[in-house]
Design a protein around this motif. Structure first.
Motif, PDB file in Angstrom:
ATOM      1  N   ARG A 113       4.505  -2.901 -11.934  1.00 21.74           N
ATOM      2  CA  ARG A 113       3.538  -2.362 -12.884  1.00 21.74           C
ATOM      3  C   ARG A 113       4.175  -1.983 -14.220  1.00 21.74           C
ATOM      4  O   ARG A 113       3.590  -2.274 -15.282  1.00 21.74           O
ATOM      5  CB  ARG A 113       2.805  -1.177 -12.255  1.00 21.74           C
ATOM      6  CG  ARG A 113       1.854  -1.603 -11.131  1.00 21.74           C
ATOM      7  CD  ARG A 113       1.209  -0.423 -10.416  1.00 21.74           C
ATOM      8  NE  ARG A 113       2.180   0.350  -9.649  1.00 21.74           N
ATOM      9  CZ  ARG A 113       1.830   1.367  -8.850  1.00 21.74           C
ATOM     10  NH1 ARG A 113       0.559   1.710  -8.728  1.00 21.74           N
ATOM     11  NH2 ARG A 113       2.765   2.023  -8.177  1.00 21.74           N
ATOM     12  N   GLN A 114       5.342  -1.372 -14.176  1.00 15.19           N
ATOM     13  CA  GLN A 114       6.005  -1.006 -15.434  1.00 15.19           C
ATOM     14  C   GLN A 114       6.588  -2.231 -16.132  1.00 15.19           C
ATOM     15  O   GLN A 114       6.612  -2.295 -17.368  1.00 15.19           O
ATOM     16  CB  GLN A 114       7.093   0.033 -15.166  1.00 15.19           C
ATOM     17  CG  GLN A 114       6.558   1.357 -14.649  1.00 15.19           C
ATOM     18  CD  GLN A 114       5.501   1.961 -15.560  1.00 15.19           C
ATOM     19  OE1 GLN A 114       5.671   2.030 -16.784  1.00 15.19           O
ATOM     20  NE2 GLN A 114       4.388   2.386 -14.962  1.00 15.19           N
ATOM     21  N   ARG A 134      -6.241  -7.459 -10.941  1.00 14.47           N
ATOM     22  CA  ARG A 134      -5.721  -6.186 -11.451  1.00 14.47           C
ATOM     23  C   ARG A 134      -4.758  -6.360 -12.625  1.00 14.47           C
ATOM     24  O   ARG A 134      -4.337  -5.372 -13.237  1.00 14.47           O
ATOM     25  CB  ARG A 134      -4.997  -5.435 -10.329  1.00 14.47           C
ATOM     26  CG  ARG A 134      -5.863  -5.079  -9.145  1.00 14.47           C
ATOM     27  CD  ARG A 134      -5.034  -4.482  -8.017  1.00 14.47           C
ATOM     28  NE  ARG A 134      -4.358  -3.268  -8.444  1.00 14.47           N
ATOM     29  CZ  ARG A 134      -3.249  -2.799  -7.886  1.00 14.47           C
ATOM     30  NH1 ARG A 134      -2.677  -3.450  -6.895  1.00 14.47           N
ATOM     31  NH2 ARG A 134      -2.707  -1.683  -8.314  1.00 14.47           N
ATOM     32  N   ASP A 143       7.552  -3.017  -7.097  1.00 17.70           N
ATOM     33  CA  ASP A 143       6.479  -2.551  -7.972  1.00 17.70           C
ATOM     34  C   ASP A 143       6.728  -3.103  -9.377  1.00 17.70           C
ATOM     35  O   ASP A 143       7.698  -2.722 -10.037  1.00 17.70           O
ATOM     36  CB  ASP A 143       6.469  -1.022  -7.981  1.00 17.70           C
ATOM     37  CG  ASP A 143       5.323  -0.435  -8.788  1.00 17.70           C
ATOM     38  OD1 ASP A 143       4.656  -1.177  -9.525  1.00 17.70           O
ATOM     39  OD2 ASP A 143       5.107   0.792  -8.676  1.00 17.70           O
ATOM     40  N   GLN A 156       0.837  -1.196   0.000  1.00 19.93           N
ATOM     41  CA  GLN A 156       0.000   0.000   0.000  1.00 19.93           C
ATOM     42  C   GLN A 156       0.877   1.254   0.000  1.00 19.93           C
ATOM     43  O   GLN A 156       1.726   1.443   0.869  1.00 19.93           O
ATOM     44  CB  GLN A 156      -0.894   0.002   1.236  1.00 19.93           C
ATOM     45  CG  GLN A 156      -1.896   1.139   1.284  1.00 19.93           C
ATOM     46  CD  GLN A 156      -2.738   1.080   2.542  1.00 19.93           C
ATOM     47  OE1 GLN A 156      -2.259   1.350   3.637  1.00 19.93           O
ATOM     48  NE2 GLN A 156      -3.996   0.678   2.383  1.00 19.93           N
ATOM     49  N   THR A 157       0.695   2.076  -0.998  1.00 20.62           N
ATOM     50  CA  THR A 157       1.403   3.356  -1.112  1.00 20.62           C
ATOM     51  C   THR A 157       0.406   4.410  -1.557  1.00 20.62           C
ATOM     52  O   THR A 157      -0.757   4.101  -1.846  1.00 20.62           O
ATOM     53  CB  THR A 157       2.555   3.265  -2.131  1.00 20.62           C
ATOM     54  OG1 THR A 157       2.004   2.949  -3.428  1.00 20.62           O
ATOM     55  CG2 THR A 157       3.566   2.187  -1.749  1.00 20.62           C
ATOM     56  N   ASP A 158       0.860   5.652  -1.656  1.00 18.19           N
ATOM     57  CA  ASP A 158      -0.037   6.730  -2.080  1.00 18.19           C
ATOM     58  C   ASP A 158      -0.630   6.458  -3.446  1.00 18.19           C
ATOM     59  O   ASP A 158      -1.805   6.783  -3.694  1.00 18.19           O
ATOM     60  CB  ASP A 158       0.713   8.067  -2.090  1.00 18.19           C
ATOM     61  CG  ASP A 158       1.041   8.572  -0.694  1.00 18.19           C
ATOM     62  OD1 ASP A 158       0.433   8.060   0.279  1.00 18.19           O
ATOM     63  OD2 ASP A 158       1.911   9.451  -0.571  1.00 18.19           O
ATOM     64  N   ASP A 159       0.169   5.893  -4.353  1.00 14.40           N
ATOM     65  CA  ASP A 159      -0.358   5.608  -5.694  1.00 14.40           C
ATOM     66  C   ASP A 159      -0.795   4.154  -5.855  1.00 14.40           C
ATOM     67  O   ASP A 159      -1.078   3.706  -6.959  1.00 14.40           O
ATOM     68  CB  ASP A 159       0.654   5.994  -6.772  1.00 14.40           C
ATOM     69  CG  ASP A 159       1.873   5.092  -6.808  1.00 14.40           C
ATOM     70  OD1 ASP A 159       2.087   4.335  -5.829  1.00 14.40           O
ATOM     71  OD2 ASP A 159       2.618   5.133  -7.802  1.00 14.40           O
ATOM     72  N   ASN A 160      -0.861   3.420  -4.748  1.00 17.46           N
ATOM     73  CA  ASN A 160      -1.351   2.043  -4.755  1.00 17.46           C
ATOM     74  C   ASN A 160      -2.181   1.820  -3.481  1.00 17.46           C
ATOM     75  O   ASN A 160      -1.858   0.998  -2.632  1.00 17.46           O
ATOM     76  CB  ASN A 160      -0.175   1.056  -4.807  1.00 17.46           C
ATOM     77  CG  ASN A 160      -0.613  -0.363  -5.125  1.00 17.46           C
ATOM     78  OD1 ASN A 160      -1.409  -0.587  -6.036  1.00 17.46           O
ATOM     79  ND2 ASN A 160      -0.099  -1.330  -4.376  1.00 17.46           N
ATOM     80  N   PRO A 161      -3.263   2.600  -3.334  1.00 20.91           N
ATOM     81  CA  PRO A 161      -4.017   2.597  -2.076  1.00 20.91           C
ATOM     82  C   PRO A 161      -4.693   1.274  -1.736  1.00 20.91           C
ATOM     83  O   PRO A 161      -5.021   1.040  -0.561  1.00 20.91           O
ATOM     84  CB  PRO A 161      -5.053   3.707  -2.292  1.00 20.91           C
ATOM     85  CG  PRO A 161      -5.213   3.798  -3.779  1.00 20.91           C
ATOM     86  CD  PRO A 161      -3.843   3.524  -4.332  1.00 20.91           C
ATOM     87  N   ASP A 162      -4.888   0.410  -2.739  1.00 20.78           N
ATOM     88  CA  ASP A 162      -5.558  -0.860  -2.482  1.00 20.78           C
ATOM     89  C   ASP A 162      -4.597  -1.968  -2.047  1.00 20.78           C
ATOM     90  O   ASP A 162      -5.015  -3.103  -1.801  1.00 20.78           O
ATOM     91  CB  ASP A 162      -6.314  -1.321  -3.728  1.00 20.78           C
ATOM     92  CG  ASP A 162      -7.453  -0.374  -4.084  1.00 20.78           C
ATOM     93  OD1 ASP A 162      -8.049   0.197  -3.156  1.00 20.78           O
ATOM     94  OD2 ASP A 162      -7.724  -0.203  -5.293  1.00 20.78           O
TER      95      ASP A 162
END
Length: 289
Positions: free
Chosen positions: A211-212, A240, A209, A133-139
């Motif tokens: 995602r990229q 996701r 992370d 959980q981070t600011d740009d991964n709140p879920d």
């Protein structure tokens, strides 16, 4: 035992990865989860080679009978180790199958090494795209959840593994999808891992992370996840994946826990064979080998 050399550690010692190599045909490479070894793939190694495929499964550094280094428990290193496996065995037209934290190896390999030698990828109960959980991964899951895991490992690693194993396979007061013997087998496998690797990999799979990395995947991709996975909940992982790999096929195993390579072994074998053969995998529970 067979070993592949994956470079040297910080002290100049060779890093050896224990592996098995069975069958003939286009290769399937199985990448295990935390904190097990390639031996977790017992039922896949017994079945997939029967269907015209060469099946390779290796054990990540720090686990099983592979070299137990002090450092190197990061996904760049893991991806480089995977490259060493593919290069040393000279595998081509490979299907990579990453389970749980092994899905991270698949994602990072595809971006870091350009997907060399790989024809398709499968993510099974995988930690991708990003667990923390981070600011740009709140879920994502709070860091405190992973800190608690490490605290449990420090306090009593063997008790932690026993409790973790029950959650892993969805064992509860009423539900008991695997035998006590299977729980014992899994715990014994996980106990062989070094405490250092067991701890460091928690931070690796939690905080990396992907995602990229996932956005670089352009080849056929399959995502399989159990709807009752309490270890890596599908809402923050499997469900996701198509946000980052839009062409990926997502298949949900209704009611399946994290350790579906055991609880749903026949269906998983069937679906992997369908995928490798270029056939679309269905969400139906009806299948046959």
């Amino acid at each position: 035992m067979s070993y592949i050399t994956a470079g040297r550690d910080a002290n100049g010692h060779e890093v050896k990865l224990h592996y098995v190599d069975q069958g003939q045909g286009d290769p399937i490479v199985l990448i295990h989860g935390w904190p097990a070894s390639h031996e977790m793939w017992e039922y896949q190694l017994a079945e997939l080679p029967k269907h015209g495929h060469r099946v390779v499964a290796y054990t990540r550094r720090g686990f099983g009978n592979s070299t137990k280094t002090w450092e190197g428990y990061d996904y760049d290193t893991f991806a480089d180790d995977l490259k060493a496996v593919l290069d040393e065995l000279d595998l081509q037209n490979v299907t990579l199958v990453g389970f749980s934290m092994g899905g991270g190896e698949v994602a990072r390999y595809m971006s870091r090494h350009g997907g060399a030698r790989v024809a398709r990828v499968a993510f099974v109960s995988a930690v991708t795209p990003f667990l923390l959980q981070t600011d740009d991964n709140p879920d994502g899951a709070p860091k405190a959840n992973f800190d608690k895991m490490v605290e449990g490992i420090h306090k009593d690693r063997f008790d932690f593994l026993a409790t973790f194993g029950k959650q892993f396979f969805g064992v509860g007061t009423i539900s008991h999808p695997v035998s006590n013997a299977t729980l014992d087998w899994m715990q014994a496998m996980c106990q062989i891992a070094s405490p250092r690797a067991t701890e460091q990999c928690v931070y690796a799979f939690a905080a990396t992370d992907f995602r990229q990395d996932l956005k670089t995947i352009k080849i056929p991709a399959l995502v399989i996840h159990g709807s009752s996975d309490a270890t890596v909940p599908p809402a923050v992982s499997g469900e996701r994946m198509t946000q980052f790999v839009p062409h990926a096929q997502f298949v949900e195993y209704s009611g399946a826990p994290h350790g579906l390579f055991i609880t749903e072994k026949d269906r998983l074998n069937h679906d992997l064979l369908q995928f490798v053969g270029g056939t679309k995998v269905t969400n139906s529970n009806a299948f046959s080998l």
